[in-house]
Design an enzyme around this catalytic site. Structure first.
Site, PDB file in Angstrom:
ATOM      1  N   CYS A 178       0.829  -1.201   0.000  1.00 29.75           N
ATOM      2  CA  CYS A 178       0.000   0.000   0.000  1.00 29.75           C
ATOM      3  C   CYS A 178       0.869   1.258   0.000  1.00 29.75           C
ATOM      4  O   CYS A 178       1.672   1.462   0.918  1.00 29.75           O
ATOM      5  CB  CYS A 178      -0.921   0.019   1.207  1.00 29.75           C
ATOM      6  SG  CYS A 178      -1.985   1.483   1.286  1.00 29.75           S
ATOM      7  N   GLY A 220      -0.351  -5.113 -12.349  1.00 28.76           N
ATOM      8  CA  GLY A 220      -0.007  -3.895 -13.084  1.00 28.76           C
ATOM      9  C   GLY A 220      -0.182  -4.045 -14.579  1.00 28.76           C
ATOM     10  O   GLY A 220       0.170  -5.064 -15.174  1.00 28.76           O
TER      11      GLY A 220
END
Length: 413
Positions: A168, A269
């Site tokens: 995060c 991603g």
């Protein structure tokens, strides 16, 4: 055998979801926890939903003891992964956006597995209201090994993984010294993983971001495996690369991690449509992919649907004539059955209907000005949008991934 609570990854999609809803640990009265200062914090519960969650939560049978040797851990990591069906298409964790109804919607449209949102282990351990509202399956952030273990022990009987989020990059993680900001303290990271691995019967997984230097990333990933992680998900951006449209994820770095580790590795991603999934798996050799932001706009991504932004020659409307307004209606029906705070619903409606709101900004303004949401009002709003026209269909190439196996799924997510 009863189905189990799972965190963060889900097994056989045929398993039923019926006792995995957010209110399962609450009485009907608690399901209407009110925060008058901000109605968006209220749960969107209904009498029907309350009646549907009376089943008592029952722990799963005891699991085998934690493995002792590194070789045994690796062997068990793969055995566990295969036992779950080797899930390849995964919904990534998103704060306030990975709640149960949204995960269910993604599972209906092809997702094999899903992370829950990141939860704060200390608050989870100490605050019963937080547990009641947030625990449907659990993904943790922490910076204290003992507090993390205390929280993990509470969910261990209901999970297939306990995941530690080391990825995060948000400001709240910087302030609390967790998530990607623990990359500055690798001995602490190692102790967190070791403590869980040595004391839990359920496998430990970790989600990470890459370092600017590849050798640092590889050393980091190897350390996690040696500390006892059974699964590593690699986001191919650094913690400073928060803008996914500005910074492309580094698939080469993910490939290097996959080549260096002996346990399952997931790639995160640059996943915008199923061609990206195919390209990523081929490029990285990863065992599966995660997608986050694109799914918020298009939860049907893993069923082969694309938004107009990614439409290609040869794409056509799916046989179902699916569009984002249809997905919103499905999502709202799931929320009526499995209550969540209204703020999450408001956020998902904005993201899924973004293209439509750009055509009809006056409807978006009505939503923004609505102080108290109801399902009736939201259904009427979607119908008005459809009547006004200007909506954009989702596109899917003929012969792409079939939906039939997921269309009727109400598996746990």
């Amino acid at each position: 055998m009863r189905p189990r609570r799972l965190a963060p990854l889900l097994p056989d999609p045929r398993r039923l979801l019926r006792y995995l809803n957010p209110s399962a640990a609450m009485s009907p009265a608690a399901a209407h926890l009110a925060t008058a200062a901000n109605p968006d914090e209220d749960l969107c519960a209904s009498a029907a939903a309350d009646a549907a969650v009376t089943e008592e939560l029952v722990p799963a049978p005891p699991l085998p003891p934690p493995p002792v040797s590194a070789e045994e851990r690796v062997e068990r990591a793969w055995a566990h992964w295969r036992r779950l069906g080797a899930p390849r298409l995964t919904v990534a964790p998103m704060v306030d956006n990975s709640e149960l109804p949204f995960r269910m919607l993604c599972r209906r449209y092809g997702a094999d597995a899903a992370y829950t949102p990141m939860l704060h282990s200390r608050i989870f351990s100490e605050n019963e209201k937080y547990r009641s509202m947030e625990f449907t399956t659990c993904k943790f952030c922490a910076n204290d090994p003992d507090i993390l273990l205390q929280a993990a022990k509470m969910v261990e009987p209901y999970c297939d993984y306990v995941d530690i989020n080391f990825g995060c990059p948000q400001r709240i993680a910087r302030r609390g010294n967790y998530g990607a900001f623990l990359m500055d303290n690798l001995p602490l990271v190692k102790s967190l993983v070791q403590n869980l691995s040595a004391n839990l019967h359920v496998p430990v997984s970790c989600k990470i971001r890459v370092f600017p230097q590849l050798e640092d990333t590889l050393a980091y990933a190897k350390m996690l495996e040696e500390a006892g992680a059974s699964l590593v998900a690699v986001h191919g951006r650094t913690r400073d690369q928060k803008d996914g449209k500005k910074f492309r994820a580094d698939w080469d770095a993910i490939k290097a991690v996959k080549d260096a580790l002996r346990i399952p590795v997931l790639a995160n991603g640059n996943i915008r449509h199923m061609e990206d999934v195919k390209d990523c798996l081929e490029h990285t050799g990863a065992d599966g992919v995660l997608s986050a932001e694109t799914l918020l706009e298009n939860p049907a991504l893993f069923a082969g649907f694309r938004t107009k932004e990614w439409k290609e020659d040869g794409d056509e409307n799916g046989d179902s004539g699916l569009d984002q307004a249809d997905l919103v209606i499905e999502y709202l029906k799931l929320c009526e059955q499995y209550p969540v705070p209204w703020r999450m619903i408001r956020s998902h409606v904005h993201k899924m209907l973004g293209d439509w709101f750009r055509v009809h900004p006056e409807v978006r303004e009505e939503l923004n000005k609505q102080p108290i949401l109801t399902f009736e009002w939201l259904h009427d709003m979607v119908m008005r949008l459809k009547q006004l026209g200007g909506g954009v269909p989702l596109y899917r190439k003929e012969g792409s991934i079939p939906m039939a196996q997921n269309e009727l799924a109400t598996e746990n997510a």
